[in-house]
Write a protein that holds these residues in place. Sequence first.
Motif, PDB file in Angstrom:
ATOM      1  N   ARG A   2      25.326  -9.373  27.089  1.00 23.63           N
ATOM      2  CA  ARG A   2      24.066  -8.632  27.175  1.00 23.63           C
ATOM      3  C   ARG A   2      22.972  -9.618  27.589  1.00 23.63           C
ATOM      4  O   ARG A   2      22.714 -10.596  26.887  1.00 23.63           O
ATOM      5  CB  ARG A   2      23.759  -8.008  25.814  1.00 23.63           C
ATOM      6  N   VAL A  25      28.901  -9.053  32.616  1.00 21.46           N
ATOM      7  CA  VAL A  25      27.625  -8.535  32.123  1.00 21.46           C
ATOM      8  C   VAL A  25      27.799  -7.055  31.775  1.00 21.46           C
ATOM      9  O   VAL A  25      27.860  -6.194  32.653  1.00 21.46           O
ATOM     10  CB  VAL A  25      26.500  -8.728  33.151  1.00 21.46           C
ATOM     11  N   SER A  27      25.677  -5.228  29.769  1.00 26.18           N
ATOM     12  CA  SER A  27      24.408  -4.501  29.774  1.00 26.18           C
ATOM     13  C   SER A  27      23.271  -5.452  30.139  1.00 26.18           C
ATOM     14  O   SER A  27      23.341  -6.658  29.922  1.00 26.18           O
ATOM     15  CB  SER A  27      24.134  -3.842  28.421  1.00 26.18           C
ATOM     16  N   ILE A  29      18.961  -5.791  30.038  1.00 27.61           N
ATOM     17  CA  ILE A  29      17.665  -5.335  29.523  1.00 27.61           C
ATOM     18  C   ILE A  29      16.581  -5.918  30.422  1.00 27.61           C
ATOM     19  O   ILE A  29      16.517  -7.132  30.613  1.00 27.61           O
ATOM     20  CB  ILE A  29      17.443  -5.817  28.075  1.00 27.61           C
ATOM     21  N   ALA A  47      20.460   0.085  34.064  1.00 26.23           N
ATOM     22  CA  ALA A  47      20.117  -0.861  33.000  1.00 26.23           C
ATOM     23  C   ALA A  47      19.149  -0.196  32.025  1.00 26.23           C
ATOM     24  O   ALA A  47      18.818   0.986  32.150  1.00 26.23           O
ATOM     25  CB  ALA A  47      19.506  -2.124  33.598  1.00 26.23           C
ATOM     26  N   THR A  48      18.651  -0.983  31.061  1.00 24.24           N
ATOM     27  CA  THR A  48      17.698  -0.484  30.070  1.00 24.24           C
ATOM     28  C   THR A  48      16.366  -1.188  30.244  1.00 24.24           C
ATOM     29  O   THR A  48      16.321  -2.412  30.348  1.00 24.24           O
ATOM     30  CB  THR A  48      18.212  -0.738  28.641  1.00 24.24           C
ATOM     31  N   TRP A  59      16.394  -7.391  20.678  1.00 24.19           N
ATOM     32  CA  TRP A  59      17.422  -6.372  20.915  1.00 24.19           C
ATOM     33  C   TRP A  59      18.825  -6.967  21.048  1.00 24.19           C
ATOM     34  O   TRP A  59      19.723  -6.334  21.577  1.00 24.19           O
ATOM     35  CB  TRP A  59      17.078  -5.546  22.160  1.00 24.19           C
ATOM     36  N   VAL A  61      20.161  -9.864  22.709  1.00 17.21           N
ATOM     37  CA  VAL A  61      20.716 -10.350  23.973  1.00 17.21           C
ATOM     38  C   VAL A  61      21.468 -11.669  23.744  1.00 17.21           C
ATOM     39  O   VAL A  61      21.234 -12.385  22.775  1.00 17.21           O
ATOM     40  CB  VAL A  61      19.618 -10.556  25.037  1.00 17.21           C
ATOM     41  N   ASP A  62      22.372 -11.972  24.675  1.00 22.83           N
ATOM     42  CA  ASP A  62      23.147 -13.208  24.607  1.00 22.83           C
ATOM     43  C   ASP A  62      22.558 -14.316  25.466  1.00 22.83           C
ATOM     44  O   ASP A  62      22.906 -15.489  25.293  1.00 22.83           O
ATOM     45  CB  ASP A  62      24.584 -12.943  25.075  1.00 22.83           C
TER      46      ASP A  62
END
Length: 336
Positions: A2, A25, A27, A29, A47-48, A59, A61-62
């Motif tokens: 993410r 990948v 997702s 953001i 995507a968001t 939220w 993420v990595d």
Amino acid sequence: MRIGLIGAGRIGTFHATTLSRHREVGSLIITDVDTPRAHALADRLGATAAPGVDEVFTWGVDAVVVTAATSAHGELIGRAARSGLPVFCEKPVAVDLPATLAALAEVDAAGTVLQMGFQRRFDRGYTAAREAVRSGRLGRLHTVRAMTADQAPPPAAYLPVSGGIYRDCLIHDFDILRWVTGREVVEVYATGSDAGGAMYREANDVDTAAAVLTLENGTLATATATRTNGAGYDVRMELAGELDTVAVGLDDRTPITSTEPAGPPPATKPWTGFLERFGPAYEAEVTAFVEVVCGERPNPCDGHEALQALRVAEAAERSRRERRPVNIGEIAGARA
């Protein structure tokens, strides 16, 4: 994986598109100060859209990709470091040398990854030139000529926040000079012309610049740049040694016309901009970042590499301003 992407402008859109297609990948953001722009990009890519930067960091993420305005880079790099997140950032690290050193100190203290976006390191032509130098094919390298010529100038409002032509434009040439040759710049003698229009003088900048650089082994290099090159977008490098000479950026789209009777014909479709010229390289650098995050490869361009290029740019600006050669040792930030 993410990934959070901050900044949905031209290069942010390009990187978001590349990331949305990557198998690792899951997702994406996206946020931007222009909220409708972020939503439009997110909708197009599946995507968001996040309301703001805070959400990107909360939220889950990595990793983070920073393609926001230069003025935000240093703070966002520091925030990623404090959050324990690997971060990819388009150049520069920050708006000036003190802010750059502060951001790098945070990354070093956190022990996190910072990969900088110097896309020419991923261009096939520059990669081949590096191999030619490192393999000994050229023999003793005595002369390097580098140039960057934009087809059209940036908006006048961009110039005062750009950092100037050496930090904003020629910094790419300074970085790739170090990367291709494997040598450090030790002295810079630079000058520039602001004859291209009042907006350059008002920004205390120049529209055309030239620098003579001496490398640690005595190799001499020149680096030139201009904001207005009507023939097209022209980025090249020539490397001359005692055994051979090679050129990067010389192909059927190079915006140059020979005056020789038997010379090559002019380009029918000259390059018009950086995204067109370096599209595959931009894709490769972001793909490399995903591989770095996955632990599949070492960092190809960390923040300290970007710092060394910035020190050359700082020396060039000081040389232009003070009308004298500047030794790199005069510029803060040398490796310990």
